[in-house]
Design a protein around this motif. Structure first.
Motif: not given
Length: 479
Positions: A84-85, A166-171, A330-334, A339-340
């Protein structure tokens, strides 16, 4: 406060540290005569040799403990951040620092073994120990120990728990607060059991988690096998400013590749020698070679698997150094584990988010366990004259608090503080191993000499008579 943190970060992670890591790896590679290739078979053989004792753990347990520290958020979120960077070219520089860093890992892990000591019936060692005994500099040793306690006991655990949250909240939609409570409770049960319990958990969890993740990656690579040459070419061209799309980040690709490579594989950072010192082996170089191989497992296997999944599916963004985006798939995705997760979901919509969240939970949680062990080892170093018990309990409260705070904090603040911790340890440790590496070269030559004679190498310091290596010689005494 954020401006102050950013200024500290920029000072620590200047180009000087990036090139110090690269040049140190080149130098050690030359001094050990390309051990990454010449000793590869020996590395694999030693991995499954030997057994533990009352004082020490087996080579494989030490390898698992080190891998549990290496294979973590850096392999999923860190790779995504590097892309990303720094664009796809950052992956190439992660490969470079892994190859060169393997030589640095051999040096630091061998030193960890050479200057280990027995504390509370268990082997303990690490940079603070070899700085004190090898360089005979108490101020330098205490500085490393205090920096490492602060980094692994407070700064770095929050990075791992933040990624899990972060991953647990998303999934799964789990609240960060609930994730923080669950992680802290489970960690408390394990760390109170000490190094034997930590290494035993790592011995079983690490092969399982890394294996499952790599299998998933291989499936996705298999589904995109015809794209492999194209993606490899994209990575290499982007690394050398030969890809017009990513020309704006070609200069930062090196910095981000090295930075995330070190964060991921920890070569030269000074964390892995703590696990290496805990092993029961007959020659220090044996564990050095095993730890050198662990860098390959981390970066060349796991990180590459993550990078290929992301790049195959195009599920990533690349930020422009001057603001905005060069690529915005991926607009709006941190940037981070998302990403993975999107990459796996691209092929397995019903599985992607949850699978990556679970893999990340295993990776990051075992890394936090390793961080605690490292911090505890340095507490043992500075409390030789008493006061250990209450400091150990303070450390446990500190790391549990860091894990909880990481779950409820922002990713940017967690990563910035984590990078500061990594950078500080890397600066101190690299300086130390540069000054001490000649002693490892002596043992390395001794090891190869015995191998050529058809022997299973063993080491007795009575022949070389190096000072302050009490564990390896009956006649050697601490000065």
């Amino acid at each position: 406060m954020q401006d102050l943190i950013d200024n500290i970060y920029n000072i620590i992670w200047s180009d000087a540290l990036v090139y110090l890591c690269l040049l140190a790896g080149v130098y050690f590679t030359i001094r050990l005569r390309l051990p990454q290739l010449t000793q590869l078979r020996e590395m694999v053989r030693l991995l499954f040799k030997g057994s533990g004792s009352e004082k020490g753990i087996s080579s494989f347990q030490a390898f698992s403990l080190a891998i549990s520290g290496r294979v973590g958020t850096g392999n999923i979120a860190g790779v995504a951040t590097a892309i990303g960077m720094g664009g796809p070219g950052a992956v190439f520089w992660m490969w470079v620092i892994a190859f060169l860093g393997s030589a640095s890992a051999i040096i630091e892990a061998s030193l960890g073994q050479m200057y280990k000591e027995v504390s509370d019936g268990e082997y303990r060692g690490g940079p603070a120990f070899y700085i004190l005994k090898g360089l005979q500099n108490k101020t330098f040793a205490w500085t490393f120990a205090i920096v490492t306690i602060a980094s692994t006991g407070f700064l770095l655990p929050s990075v791992q728990s933040n990624s899990i949250s972060t991953a647990a909240e998303t999934a799964f939609g789990l609240s960060p607060v609930l994730t923080g409570i669950l992680l802290s409770g489970l960690l408390a049960i394990i760390i109170i059991g000490g190094v034997k319990r930590i290494s035993k958990v790592a011995e079983y969890v690490v092969p399982f988690m890394a294996g499952a993740y790599i299998i998933m990656a291989l499936v996705i690579i298999g589904l995109n096998i015809t794209e492999v040459p194209t993606i490899i070419a994209l990575i290499i061209k982007s690394a050398f400013n030969a890809e017009a799309t990513f020309g704006a980040v070609a200069g930062t690709a090196i910095a981000w590749g090295v930075k995330r490579g070190i964060y991921s594989n920890e070569a030269g950072q000074g964390t892995a020698p703590h696990a290496a010192a805990a092993a029961e082996v007959s020659h220090p170089i044996k564990q050095g070679l095993v730890q050198g191989f662990s860098v390959y497992v981390d970066t060349l296997f796991v990180c590459t698997a993550t990078a290929l999944m992301i790049l195959f599916t195009g599920q990533y963004n690349v930020e422009h150094p001057d603001g905005g985006f060069i690529v915005a798939h991926l607009p709006g995705i941190e940037m981070g584990p998302a990403f993975t997760q999107h990459a796996v979901s691209h092929h397995f919509p019903a599985l992607g988010g949850s699978f990556v969240a679970l893999a990340l939970a295993f990776f990051a949680f075992t890394t936090i366990m390793a961080y605690y062990y490292i911090a505890e080892t340095n507490v043992s170093f500075i409390t030789r004259n008493g006061g250990k018990i209450w400091l150990i309990w303070m450390l446990r409260v500190l790391i549990l608090g860091s894990v909880y705070m990481g779950c409820v904090s922002t990713a940017k603040s967690a990563w910035t503080l984590g990078d500061i911790g990594v950078g500080l340890m890397a600066w101190l440790n690299l300086i130390a191993i540069i000054f001490l590496h000649q002693k490892v070269v002596l043992l390395y030559n001794d090891y190869n000499k015995q191998k050529k004679a058809g022997l299973d190498p063993t080491f007795d310091n009575e022949e070389l008579n190096l000072p302050n290596m009490k564990t390896w010689s009956k006649k050697s005494k601490l000065s």
